[in-house]
Design a protein around this motif. Structure first.
Motif, short mmCIF file in Angstrom:
data_model
loop_
_atom_site.label_atom_id
_atom_site.label_comp_id
_atom_site.label_asym_id
_atom_site.label_seq_id
_atom_site.Cartn_x
_atom_site.Cartn_y
_atom_site.Cartn_z
N ALA A 23 0.84 -1.20 0.00
CA ALA A 23 0.00 0.00 0.00
C ALA A 23 0.87 1.25 0.00
CB ALA A 23 -0.90 0.00 1.23
N SER A 24 0.23 2.38 -0.25
CA SER A 24 0.89 3.66 -0.07
C SER A 24 -0.05 4.57 0.71
CB SER A 24 1.28 4.30 -1.41
OG SER A 24 0.15 4.52 -2.22
N VAL A 25 0.55 5.50 1.46
CA VAL A 25 -0.22 6.42 2.29
C VAL A 25 0.31 7.82 2.06
CG1 VAL A 25 -0.87 7.06 4.65
CG2 VAL A 25 -0.55 4.64 4.06
N ARG A 26 -0.61 8.72 1.79
CA ARG A 26 -0.29 10.14 1.72
C ARG A 26 -1.14 10.84 2.77
NH1 ARG A 26 0.30 12.33 -4.51
NH2 ARG A 26 2.46 11.66 -4.70
N VAL A 27 -0.50 11.65 3.60
CA VAL A 27 -1.21 12.49 4.56
C VAL A 27 -0.95 13.92 4.11
CG1 VAL A 27 -1.45 13.21 6.96
CG2 VAL A 27 -0.90 10.81 6.41
N PHE A 28 -2.03 14.68 3.96
CA PHE A 28 -1.88 16.04 3.46
C PHE A 28 -2.83 16.99 4.15
CE2 PHE A 28 -4.57 13.58 0.66
CZ PHE A 28 -5.71 14.36 0.51
N ARG A 29 -2.43 18.27 4.14
CA ARG A 29 -3.23 19.34 4.72
C ARG A 29 -3.75 20.22 3.59
NH1 ARG A 29 -3.15 21.16 9.66
NH2 ARG A 29 -1.12 20.24 10.10
N MET A 30 -5.04 20.48 3.64
CA MET A 30 -5.65 21.45 2.73
C MET A 30 -6.07 22.63 3.58
SD MET A 30 -7.96 19.02 0.24
CE MET A 30 -8.73 18.09 1.56
N SER A 31 -5.52 23.80 3.26
CA SER A 31 -5.84 25.00 4.02
C SER A 31 -5.84 26.18 3.07
CB SER A 31 -4.83 25.22 5.15
OG SER A 31 -3.53 25.32 4.64
N GLY A 32 -6.60 27.16 3.40
CA GLY A 32 -6.66 28.34 2.56
C GLY A 32 -7.57 28.14 1.37
N GLU A 33 -7.92 29.23 0.76
CA GLU A 33 -8.82 29.20 -0.39
C GLU A 33 -8.12 28.58 -1.59
OE1 GLU A 33 -11.36 32.52 -2.75
OE2 GLU A 33 -11.25 32.67 -0.57
N GLY A 34 -8.78 27.66 -2.23
CA GLY A 34 -8.24 27.04 -3.44
C GLY A 34 -7.55 25.72 -3.21
N ASP A 35 -7.23 25.37 -1.96
CA ASP A 35 -6.61 24.08 -1.71
C ASP A 35 -7.64 22.97 -1.94
OD1 ASP A 35 -4.30 25.36 -1.01
OD2 ASP A 35 -4.10 24.40 0.94
N ALA A 36 -7.27 21.97 -2.69
CA ALA A 36 -8.16 20.84 -2.98
C ALA A 36 -7.38 19.77 -3.73
CB ALA A 36 -9.34 21.30 -3.83
N VAL A 37 -7.89 18.56 -3.67
CA VAL A 37 -7.42 17.48 -4.53
C VAL A 37 -8.27 17.57 -5.78
CG1 VAL A 37 -7.19 14.99 -4.80
CG2 VAL A 37 -6.79 16.03 -2.56
N GLY A 38 -7.64 17.78 -6.92
CA GLY A 38 -8.38 17.93 -8.17
C GLY A 38 -8.99 16.64 -8.66
N SER A 39 -9.95 16.75 -9.56
CA SER A 39 -10.62 15.57 -10.12
C SER A 39 -9.63 14.69 -10.86
CB SER A 39 -11.72 15.99 -11.09
OG SER A 39 -12.78 16.59 -10.39
N HIS A 40 -9.67 13.39 -10.53
CA HIS A 40 -8.77 12.43 -11.16
C HIS A 40 -9.36 11.03 -11.01
CE1 HIS A 40 -7.59 12.41 -6.94
NE2 HIS A 40 -7.03 11.22 -7.13
N VAL A 41 -8.71 10.08 -11.65
CA VAL A 41 -9.16 8.69 -11.62
C VAL A 41 -7.94 7.78 -11.54
CG1 VAL A 41 -9.23 8.43 -14.14
CG2 VAL A 41 -10.74 7.05 -12.72
N HIS A 42 -8.12 6.61 -10.95
CA HIS A 42 -7.06 5.60 -10.89
C HIS A 42 -7.54 4.35 -11.62
CE1 HIS A 42 -5.20 8.11 -7.89
NE2 HIS A 42 -6.35 8.12 -7.23
N ARG A 43 -6.65 3.75 -12.38
CA ARG A 43 -7.00 2.53 -13.13
C ARG A 43 -6.87 1.28 -12.28
NH1 ARG A 43 -3.33 5.22 -16.79
NH2 ARG A 43 -4.53 6.34 -18.34
N ARG A 44 -5.89 1.25 -11.36
CA ARG A 44 -5.60 0.04 -10.59
C ARG A 44 -5.89 0.19 -9.10
NH1 ARG A 44 -1.22 0.85 -13.76
NH2 ARG A 44 0.01 1.59 -12.00
N SER A 45 -5.50 1.28 -8.51
CA SER A 45 -5.57 1.42 -7.06
C SER A 45 -6.95 1.81 -6.57
CB SER A 45 -4.59 2.50 -6.58
OG SER A 45 -3.27 2.12 -6.84
N MET A 46 -7.37 1.16 -5.48
CA MET A 46 -8.52 1.66 -4.74
C MET A 46 -7.95 2.53 -3.64
SD MET A 46 -9.11 0.43 -1.37
CE MET A 46 -10.85 0.45 -1.26
N GLN A 47 -8.73 3.50 -3.19
CA GLN A 47 -8.24 4.40 -2.16
C GLN A 47 -9.25 4.51 -1.03
OE1 GLN A 47 -7.40 8.10 -4.34
NE2 GLN A 47 -5.24 7.57 -4.15
N MET A 48 -8.72 4.84 0.12
CA MET A 48 -9.55 5.17 1.26
C MET A 48 -9.15 6.57 1.72
SD MET A 48 -9.54 1.56 3.26
CE MET A 48 -7.90 1.09 2.72
#
Length: 129
Positions: A23-48
Motif C-alpha cells: 500500500a501507499s499512504v499520503r497524509v496532506f493538509r488542505m488550508s486556505g482558499e483554493g486548496d483541494a485534490v483535483g478531479s482524477h481517476v485511478h486505473r488500478r488502485s482503490m483508495q480510502m
C-alpha cells in the motif's frame, strides 16, 4: 521502494508520502482558499480517504460525501473523485491499495468539451455520419 511516486493533483501540502509493497499512504493538509485534490481517476488502485482533522468533502462519480474526523470513504478504481476542505482547513490520509504509481493517477479535464464535440445522449438521439 524505488517506484516513481505520482505528482500531486490539485493544491495541498503533503505531510507524509509513504510506500511499501502492499500500500501507499499520503497524509496532506488542505488550508486556505483554493486548496483541494483535483478531479482524477485511478486505473488500478482503490483508495480510502480518512479525515484526521477538520471536515472534508469527497466527491466520487458526482456524489458528495462529507467526512468528519475519523470517518473513512472508499474510492474504487475507475471512479472519478476529488476532495476539498469543508470549513477552511482539513488534514486527510489517503491510503492506496496497491501502492499508487505515477502511471495510475490520471487528472480529469476541468474544461468541458465544446458543445459541437459532445456526443448525443439518449435512446432517441440521432447520430449523423
Amino acid at each position: 521502494m524505488t517506484s516513481t511516486r505520482p505528482t500531486p493533483v490539485g493544491l495541498y501540502h503533503l505531510l507524509t508520502d509513504f510506500e511499501c509493497p502492499a500500500a501507499s499512504v499520503r497524509v496532506f493538509r488542505m488550508s486556505g482558499e483554493g486548496d483541494a485534490v483535483g478531479s482524477h481517476v485511478h486505473r488500478r488502485s482503490m483508495q480510502m480517504y480518512l479525515a484526521i482533522e477538520g471536515s472534508v468533502v469527497v466527491e466520487v462519480d458526482g456524489v458528495e460525501t462529507v467526512l468528519k474526523p475519523y470517518e473513512v470513504l472508499a474510492v474504487w478504481p475507475g471512479s472519478v473523485h476529488r476532495a476539498s476542505p469543508l470549513d477552511g482547513e482539513a488534514v486527510v490520509a489517503n491510503i492506496s491499495i496497491p501502492p499508487l504509481g505515477a502511471d495510475d493517477q490520471v487528472p480529469m479535464a476541468t474544461v468541458p468539451e465544446p458543445a459541437d464535440r459532445e456526443l448525443p445522449r439518449g435512446s432517441d438521439a440521432d447520430v449523423e455520419d
